[in-house]
Design an enzyme around this catalytic site. Structure first.
Site, mmCIF file in Angstrom:
data_model
loop_
_atom_site.group_PDB
_atom_site.id
_atom_site.type_symbol
_atom_site.label_atom_id
_atom_site.label_comp_id
_atom_site.label_asym_id
_atom_site.label_seq_id
_atom_site.Cartn_x
_atom_site.Cartn_y
_atom_site.Cartn_z
ATOM 1 N N TRP A 1 -4.930 -48.526 -21.173
ATOM 2 C CA TRP A 1 -3.593 -48.013 -21.512
ATOM 3 C C TRP A 1 -2.565 -48.398 -20.476
ATOM 4 C CZ3 TRP A 1 -2.839 -47.394 -26.282
ATOM 5 C CH2 TRP A 1 -3.783 -46.806 -27.121
ATOM 6 N N LYS B 1 -3.725 -35.728 -28.644
ATOM 7 C CA LYS B 1 -4.986 -35.665 -27.911
ATOM 8 C C LYS B 1 -5.335 -34.206 -27.609
ATOM 9 C CE LYS B 1 -4.620 -40.082 -28.015
ATOM 10 N NZ LYS B 1 -4.171 -41.007 -26.999
ATOM 11 N N ASP C 1 1.711 -41.663 -17.554
ATOM 12 C CA ASP C 1 1.239 -41.440 -18.925
ATOM 13 C C ASP C 1 0.090 -40.443 -18.812
ATOM 14 O OD1 ASP C 1 0.027 -41.475 -21.396
ATOM 15 O OD2 ASP C 1 -0.209 -43.658 -21.504
HETATM 16 C C1 LIG Z 1 -3.580 -42.401 -27.162
HETATM 17 C C2 LIG Z 1 -2.935 -42.942 -25.958
HETATM 18 C C3 LIG Z 1 -1.825 -43.793 -26.018
HETATM 19 C C4 LIG Z 1 -1.249 -44.262 -27.332
HETATM 20 O O1 LIG Z 1 -0.541 -43.263 -27.938
HETATM 21 P P1 LIG Z 1 0.249 -43.506 -29.300
HETATM 22 O O2 LIG Z 1 0.659 -42.142 -29.681
HETATM 23 O O3 LIG Z 1 -0.690 -44.142 -30.273
HETATM 24 O O4 LIG Z 1 1.411 -44.395 -28.996
HETATM 25 C C5 LIG Z 1 -1.265 -44.219 -24.837
HETATM 26 N N1 LIG Z 1 -1.747 -43.832 -23.647
HETATM 27 C C6 LIG Z 1 -2.817 -43.010 -23.546
HETATM 28 C C7 LIG Z 1 -3.310 -42.602 -22.200
HETATM 29 C C8 LIG Z 1 -3.436 -42.539 -24.690
HETATM 30 O O5 LIG Z 1 -4.493 -41.719 -24.592
#
Ligand SMILES: *Cc1c(COP(=O)(O)O)cnc(C)c1O
Length: 361
Positions: A102, A197, A173
């Site tokens: 990511w 999540k 993130d």
């Molecule tokens: C799931 C995830 C993403 C992607 O998220 P989207 O909602 O599909 O854009 C990005 N970074 C992390 C750490 C994730 O777990």
């Protein structure tokens, strides 16, 4: 009705009491005669739902007063563009640290918007197993920010410390460990993540940003995605994802009833320990992440004999356990054990793992 023991990485399992309450309120929210989905986002009913969700989030995560909570859309991947657009500032420079799939994506996307420095890359033979020591990061003194992903959902690498980036704001993130434990927001310029999540349905993206970082967006930033506009309009410049915000609010109430983030963290520690201990005690399963960076939320593991993967998944399904297949880029298995996964679910998994090992060792 049998509910699956759902190890999905996201969208992921939600607390059952939340789903039940949402079901009860589906046709008539609190005597309004409407579903939350049918309400004007500017009406007093929805405004009360929004305000309660914001207040609970601020309380649970102890978000300081000088931070704005933004309810946005587009997911973390949209933020990969919106973060540089909003926060690069006058030098148009930023540092990125890659510790998994990511953060690698974030780094690539940011390159479209400025002069992006790869401060550290943890990849070893294309695999991610830990976090390079901060002393080795090649940081840029006049960068607008330093970007990290504090829980790599695919690779199972989590930060259990806050990197010190001096005066340069840290941006993270936190999608896949958002509200899985207390965190010191004050150490960050901004954090962001998709809700799907740990917090609620897909469609809601949460950004928490320090006020003094607002107002430096690139002139071409879409108005609806300019953090300052979103902050000044209480996330209602345009229609926010109302139903997702409502469910997130119910999840926050559930979190509070679990003893807040401290209580939630205790359970998450217990769950992760049970699973990692089972893996480490066996000669049959393995996890290759450094022990001090093993994610409590996403646990990738491999069977000694990869030819047994399909059998393992099939047997798991027979016991009601689903979504254990590892991400295609990593292979093997992955158990995502977010807040809503009860300890009983992890117990069922480790019991199955032991049985499967006995049958195949
Ligand atoms: C799931 C995830 C993403 C992607 O998220 P989207 O909602 O599909 O854009 C990005 N970074 C992390 C750490 C994730 O777990």
């Amino acid at each position: 009705m049998a509910r699956a023991i759902n190890f999905s990485a996201g969208p992921a399992a939600l607390p059952e009491p939340v789903l039940k309450q949402a079901a009860e309120e589906m046709l008539d929210w609190h005597g309004s005669g409407m579903s939350v989905m049918e309400m004007s986002h500017r009406g007093s009913e929805f405004i009360s739902i929004y305000e309660e969700a914001i207040a609970l989030l601020r309380e649970l995560l102890a978000v300081p007063d000088n931070y704005k909570i933004l309810f946005m859309q587009g997911g973390a991947l949209a933020e990969n563009a919106l973060i540089p657009m909003n926060l690069l500032g006058p030098t148009a420079k930023a540092d990125y640290v890659i510790t998994g799939s990511w953060s690698k994506k974030s780094y690539k996307e940011a390159q479209r918007y400025g002069s992006i420095n790869l401060a550290a890359d943890a990849a070893q033979d294309g695999k991610y197993r830990g976090i390079p020591p901060v002393a080795q990061w090649k940081l840029t003194p006049d960068a607008g920010y330093v970007h990290v992903c504090t829980n790599e959902t695919i690779d199972g690498v989590e930060f259990f410390f806050t990197p010190d980036t001096g005066k340069v704001p840290l941006v993270a993130d936190i999608s896949s460990h958002f509200m899985s434990r207390p965190m010191d927001i004050i150490n960050y310029g901004a954090v962001y993540g998709g809700a799907q999540k740990n917090i609620g349905p897909a469609g809601l993206t949460i950004v928490i940003v320090r006020e003094d970082l607002l107002g430096r967006a690139h002139p071409l930033t879409p108005t609806a995605f300019d953090f300052k506009t979103v902050a000044e309009s209480d996330s209602m410049y345009n229609t926010p994802p109302t139903y997702a915000i409502y469910i997130a609010g119910l999840v926050f109430k559930w979190m509070k009833a679990q003893g807040g983030l401290a209580g939630i963290e205790q359970r998450n520690i217990e769950k992760a320990k049970l699973l990692y201990d089972t893996i480490d005690a066996s000669g049959f399963y393995s996890n290759t992440v450094d022990k001090d960076a093993r994610s409590r939320m996403n646990v990738p593991f491999f069977l000694k004999d990869e030819a047994l993967n399909a059998d393992f998944l099939k047997g798991a399904k027979e016991r009601g356990m689903v979504q254990l297949r590892g991400h295609r880029s990593v292979g093997g298995m992955r158990a995502s054990i977010y807040n809503a996964m009860p300890i009983e679910g992890v117990r069922a998994l480790v019991e199955y793992m032991r049985d499967f090992e006995k049958a195949h060792a």
